[in-house]
Design an enzyme around this catalytic site. Structure first.
Site, short mmCIF file in Angstrom:
data_model
loop_
_atom_site.label_atom_id
_atom_site.label_comp_id
_atom_site.label_asym_id
_atom_site.label_seq_id
_atom_site.Cartn_x
_atom_site.Cartn_y
_atom_site.Cartn_z
N CYS A 480 44.26 54.64 45.76
CA CYS A 480 43.50 53.80 44.82
C CYS A 480 43.27 54.52 43.50
CB CYS A 480 42.14 53.43 45.40
SG CYS A 480 42.20 52.62 47.00
N HIS A 536 43.66 50.63 29.39
CA HIS A 536 42.79 49.84 28.53
C HIS A 536 43.04 48.33 28.68
CE1 HIS A 536 39.70 49.55 25.72
NE2 HIS A 536 40.24 50.08 24.63
N ASP A 540 37.50 48.67 29.77
CA ASP A 540 36.99 48.84 28.41
C ASP A 540 36.47 50.27 28.23
OD1 ASP A 540 37.56 46.21 27.80
OD2 ASP A 540 35.59 45.50 28.50
#
Length: 563
Positions: A480, A536, A540
């Site tokens: 992950c 991105h 954020d």
């Protein structure tokens, strides 16, 4: 009888020193009358210059970028005098009823060949000689998908024996050669190194010759006095060439405008070529919908639309960018050199790193954590530990799992179409391990359910396996989030590259003692530099800062990890 014909620039009227912007043929190409040879561009328009003779291009006397005028010599074409063409006339002898026919021979071969085999037979010297063209495909790979094809072991024209390797595949479990299922000649290759392949994908088309004993009498051959008999070898070669011409057709889906293999000939009007140049489109990869596969303006539009709609991660190593090629330099002219081949791991990981860096908008958030108390606790526990050793990385792994639970967007992946985010409810953390053969990234599963001791023992085991090259496929899957630690080497900060389809990666640098103001005096505190790179498109900047702040707090007070 053959004749060499000169092809000249036609009358250009008052235009002089006209730009030659494209050469549409190559030496050895066969052309028909009115096939385009070159493209000229004046201040008024672009135009193709067609050939005035059919034949084979023997010489090209111009080049792209040249200035040409009326009457300049373009090329020389070798033409054939049709009246001199000789054909062999054969009259078959009566066939006995107890002898097999050519159709029966072909049917017999079809029964033992694959469904897509092409079979042709002929009588030669009291034998039935059958040429069989068969497809060779990737065998069943089980559950493995999109397997790396790392090497092509043969070339078109090679003759291979049965069981001889054709390509080499590398899964996360092992490398393996795919052998030829029969002996024969390679007619066409449909794969190249660096591709992703799956079970059943077409590797190559091969031809094999099957000789069958024949009870049929050899057909009597009667040849006209002025005709020349075609040698047996020439006829067999012709059969193979015809088969190669069939297999060279580019395979594309009915709806796609993008050819998987560059077309050797392009048919397009000057106006279409101008549009292609404006969009930077290579017409060799565009599927034409006009007569004789001629490319229309609508084909250009459809091609561009299809390329733009492709997911960024599937555009290949070039990712759609026409970057200028790196100029090759002879470094030996400056001094002594040594060429060292990249390791297998570097060859595999390099394209992935390039793809990730180009396709993911990286942002790196820098921070640091006060690990003074953590380090004190770690040393105390190592003094009494039996059979395991706690490293600072053990605590970072546990803290990352906690931070992922608090900020679930970091424990996610972007869907293939880029329209949704896949949120994960499990916490598997990958650790980059430096090995003699290159960087390996094994995965610790279900970190949230394990204690410091369990993580320490498992980390030691997978690190040892990585360095010995004994990691299994399962050890490298399901991550992950990844941690890359350079703390044992040095440095202060760096920008780690995200390991797609993950959306973030944490870099650790060497910890150092710093004076920290406590409100009254400066106190010596051990600080750990953190470098968090994130995607991105998904995360954020504010979320990136929140994640490193949370991680810093967890490492500064490890009691928070138990809450």
């Amino acid at each position: 009888m053959s004749t060499i014909q000169d092809i000249f620039i036609p009358d250009l009227g008052g235009d002089t020193d006209v730009d030659l912007i494209d050469i549409m043929v190559s030496i050895g190409d066969t052309v028909e009358v009115e096939d385009g040879l070159i493209t000229l561009e004046t201040e008024k328009a672009s135009m193709d210059v067609p050939t005035t003779h059919s034949g084979v291009i023997k010489e090209i006397l111009v080049e792209v970028g040249a200035k040409v005028n009326s009457g300049d010599l373009i090329a020389r074409v070798e033409t054939q005098d049709e009246s001199s063409t000789n054909e062999e006339v054969s009259t078959p002898s009566p066939v006995s009823s107890d002898s097999p026919s050519l159709q029966e021979a072909e049917a017999k071969l079809e029964a033992v060949s694959n469904a897509n085999a092409e079979i042709s037979c002929q009588f030669v010297d009291e034998q039935t000689i059958c040429t069989v063209i068969e497809e060779v495909r990737i065998p069943d790979l089980g559950e493995d998908k999109d397997v790396d094809l790392i090497d092509v072991l043969v070339s078109v024209g090679d003759t291979v024996a049965k069981e001889m390797g054709l390509v080499t595949l590398e899964t996360e479990k092992a490398s393996m050669d795919v052998p030829a299922t029969f002996g024969g000649e390679i007619l066409e290759l449909y794969v190249e190194a660096g591709m992703k392949v799956n079970s059943g994908d077409l590797i190559a088309k091969m031809t094999k010759t099957v000789v069958m004993e024949n009870k049929l009498p050899t057909p009597a051959k009667t040849t006209a006095p002025t005709q020349t008999e075609v040698p047996k070898e020439t006829k067999q070669k012709s059969t193979i060439q015809e088969a190669m011409a069939k297999t060279s057709q580019v395979e594309v889906s009915a709806d796609s405008k993008v050819l998987s293999t560059k077309s050797a000939k392009v048919y397009a009007s000057p106006s279409v070529r101008k549009v292609a140049r404006e969009f930077g489109v290579d017409l060799g990869f565009v599927k034409g919908s006009g007569k004789k596969n001629r490319i229309l303006k609508d084909d250009i539009k459809a091609y561009v639309k299809e390329q733009l709609n492709k997911p960024a991660t599937s555009a290949g190593s070039g990712l759609g960018f026409n970057l200028p090629e790196l100029k090759e330099i002879d470094f030996s002219q400056f001094g002594e050199i040594e060429t060292v081949e990249l390791s297998r791991i570097q060859k595999i990981s390099g394209p992935s790193l390039h793809r990730n860096w180009v396709s993911i908008p990286h942002v790196t958030q820098f921070d640091e954590a006060d690990i003074t108390e953590l380090e004190k606790f770690r040393k105390e526990q190592n003094a009494i530990a039996d059979g395991f050793k706690l490293s600072p990385l053990v605590f970072v792994v546990k803290a990352v799992a906690k931070a992922l639970a608090i900020h679930p967007k970091f424990n996610a992946s972007l869907s293939a179409d880029g329209d949704s985010i896949i949120m994960k409810k499990y916490f598997n953390v990958a650790i980059a391990v430096d090995t003699p053969n290159g960087l390996m990234v094994p995965v610790i599963k279900d970190v949230d359910k394990k204690g410091f001791k369990d993580i320490a023992i498992e980390m030691a085991e997978i690190s040892s396996k990585a360095r010995e090259g004994k990691l299994k496929s399962a050890d490298l899957q399901g991550a992950c989030f990844t941690i890359s630690s350079l703390g044992g080497i040095g440095g202060t900060k760096f920008t780690p590259i995200i390991n797609a389809p993950e959306v973030a990666i944490l870099g650790l640098s060497k910890s150092e003692m710093k004076p920290v103001w406590d409100g009254e005096t400066f106190q010596p505190r051990l600080t750990l530099p953190l470098s968090l790179s994130y995607d991105h498109k998904v995360i954020d900047g504010a979320d990136g800062a929140r994640f490193t702040t949370t991680l810093s707090q967890l490492l500064s007070d490890i009691r928070l990890l138990s809450l």
